[in-house]
Design an enzyme around this catalytic site. Structure first.
Site: not given
Ligand code: ARG
Length: 458
Positions: A156, A277, A283, A290
């Protein structure tokens, strides 16, 4: 370029029809398979005395030349041809005359395209298998180095019990190993040659289909000519295998993204596989992971698309089947790129052992072991479960972990606790005591790694 079937037609087609009907923009990618199939076909025709040896030689020399010129770029594939089959045949005929016109004896484009697609998919199965092998080799190397690296195992997405990195990655080893087995099953099932099935009903020429099959490394000829020209089951199975590979890569990517986040900090993705970024200078984004996760959707889409295309096609060949190519090629290219990039990203990733271990310490991942400790001292499991629940409450209110509690505090909650509780709940003990095969304990893990080593060396 004139049509292979122009004879019975009187009107010129309209341009949009031509474009809509053509498959050359995408089926040109299997020019190799098309030429290989044609060489096998004429070799068989000559053996059966359906074609003279002279014509056979002229055709094979011509085809090999076309192949070489396409490969070296000196022959451009004509975008106005209807499909790759027409292009190869008419280029050959332009060059060698009548012999070229005999190439298609005892063959239809229906068994030709069925063959080309099978040859192409068979090559792709072998390529995917190789890429999966490389991924498994990288996983194996990481596992070997990390049989003592402890981290929390999750259920979980909540910290559950301590495991090792070798064990965690071993789960992915199993998934990708199954993916290879699946490819191997599909290859076996599909490896029968459709050549000689003609348009749908075989031919009247005395073809030797066994011989054609053996020339093309098939296990034999297919046994029903109608099925042969309309079967795309193997392609659907292959797309299903790709969808599963992508599903596994996507789950793995999701964990890479989580583990690379500031909150987890378990790993650092190499700069080469991260991007920055345009506005936030701090970043470093896990774009590759992704994208692998994101691209999984289009591979699932290809599978759905093929299932839907095939679902109500009457026997035998229907032009709908031409739609098998673009979606499959896209799924293949996508999966290939994802496997290559993911493997490289994994190979160059840094693992932060201390952070992983610290995380395992701070989530009561040893609570089950504390309960098992009590059970070993004669406390019924259900009672032990309740007692450890009280320990957890105590730790939460005192902002500490189980190993930081004093023995006195332990005894206040349950007098059964003794000094040996500290050893029983040390993360090392928790892991190393899990010794049944398949569990994270080092001894069990070493056994599994031996099996994996043999598997990779096979
Ligand atoms: N381009 C076609 C395909 O991809 C080749 C087969 C054409 N056969 C036909 N009867 N029109 O399916």
């Amino acid at each position: 370029m004139s049509k292979l079937w122009g004879g019975r037609f009187t009107k010129e087609e309209n341009e949009l029809v031509n474009e809509f009907n053509a498959s050359i923009p995408f089926d040109q990618r299997f020019y190799r398979q098309d030429i290989r199939g044609s060489i096998a076909h004429v070799t068989m025709l000559a053996k059966q005395n359906i074609l003279s040896n002279e014509d056979k030689e002229a055709i094979i020399t011509g085809l090999n030349q076309i192949l070489e010129e396409i490969e070296t770029g000196s022959l451009a594939i004509d975008p106005n041809a209807e499909d790759i089959h027409s292009f190869v045949e008419s280029t050959l005929t332009d060059r060698i005359g009548d012999a070229g016109k005999r190439l298609h004896t005892g063959r239809s484009r229906n068994d030709q395209v069925a063959l080309d697609m099978k040859l192409y998919i068979r090559d792709e199965i072998d390529e995917m298998d190789q890429l999966l092998y490389q991924l498994l080799s990288v996983l194996y190397d990481i596992m070997k180095d990390h049989i003592d690296t402890i981290l929390p195992g999750f259920t979980h997405l909540q910290k559950a019990q301590p495991v090792t990195l070798a064990h965690h990655y071993g789960a992915y080893f199993e998934m990708f190993r199954r993916d290879r087995e699946r490819l191997c099953d599909i290859r076996k099932r599909m490896n029968y040659c459709p050549l000689g099935s003609g348009a749908l009903a075989g031919t009247t020429y005395p073809l030797d289909r066994d011989y054609s099959a053996s020339l093309l490394d098939f296990d034999g000829p297919t046994l029903n000519s109608m099925d042969s020209v309309s079967d795309r089951d193997y392609l659907i199975e292959f797309l299903d295998a790709l969808a599963l590979i992508m599903m596994h890569l996507s789950r793995f990517s999701e964990e890479v993204i989580l583990w690379n986040s500031n909150e987890y900090g378990f790993i650092t993705i190499d700069d080469a596989y991260s991007t920055g970024s345009s506005i936030m200078p701090q970043k470093k984004n896990p774009d590759i992971a992704e994208l692998v996760r994101g691209k999984t959707g289009r591979v699932y889409g290809a599978l759905m698309s093929m299932l839907t295309t095939m679902k109500s096609l009457p026997l035998a060949y229907d032009k709908d089947m031409q739609e098998d190519k673009e979606v499959s090629f896209d799924a293949i290219d996508t999966t290939r790129n994802c496997l290559i990039l993911f493997t490289d990203m994994l190979r160059t990733m840094t693992f932060h052992k201390e952070i992983m271990e610290d995380s395992a310490k701070h989530g009561f991942t040893n609570a089950t072991d504390a309960a098992d400790y009590l059970v070993n001292k004669g406390v019924p499991f259900r009672d032990a479960h309740g007692i450890v629940g009280q320990l957890v409450l105590f730790c939460e209110s005192h902002k500490c972990s189980l190993d930081q509690m004093s023995l006195e505090d332990y005894k206040n909650i349950c007098p059964v606790f003794e000094e040996d509780i500290y050893d029983a709940i040390s993360l090392q003990t928790c892991v190393s005591k899990r010794l049944t095969i398949g569990a994270p304990g080092q001894a069990a893990m070493k056994q599994v790694l031996e099996i994996y080593k043999d598997y990779l060396n096979k």
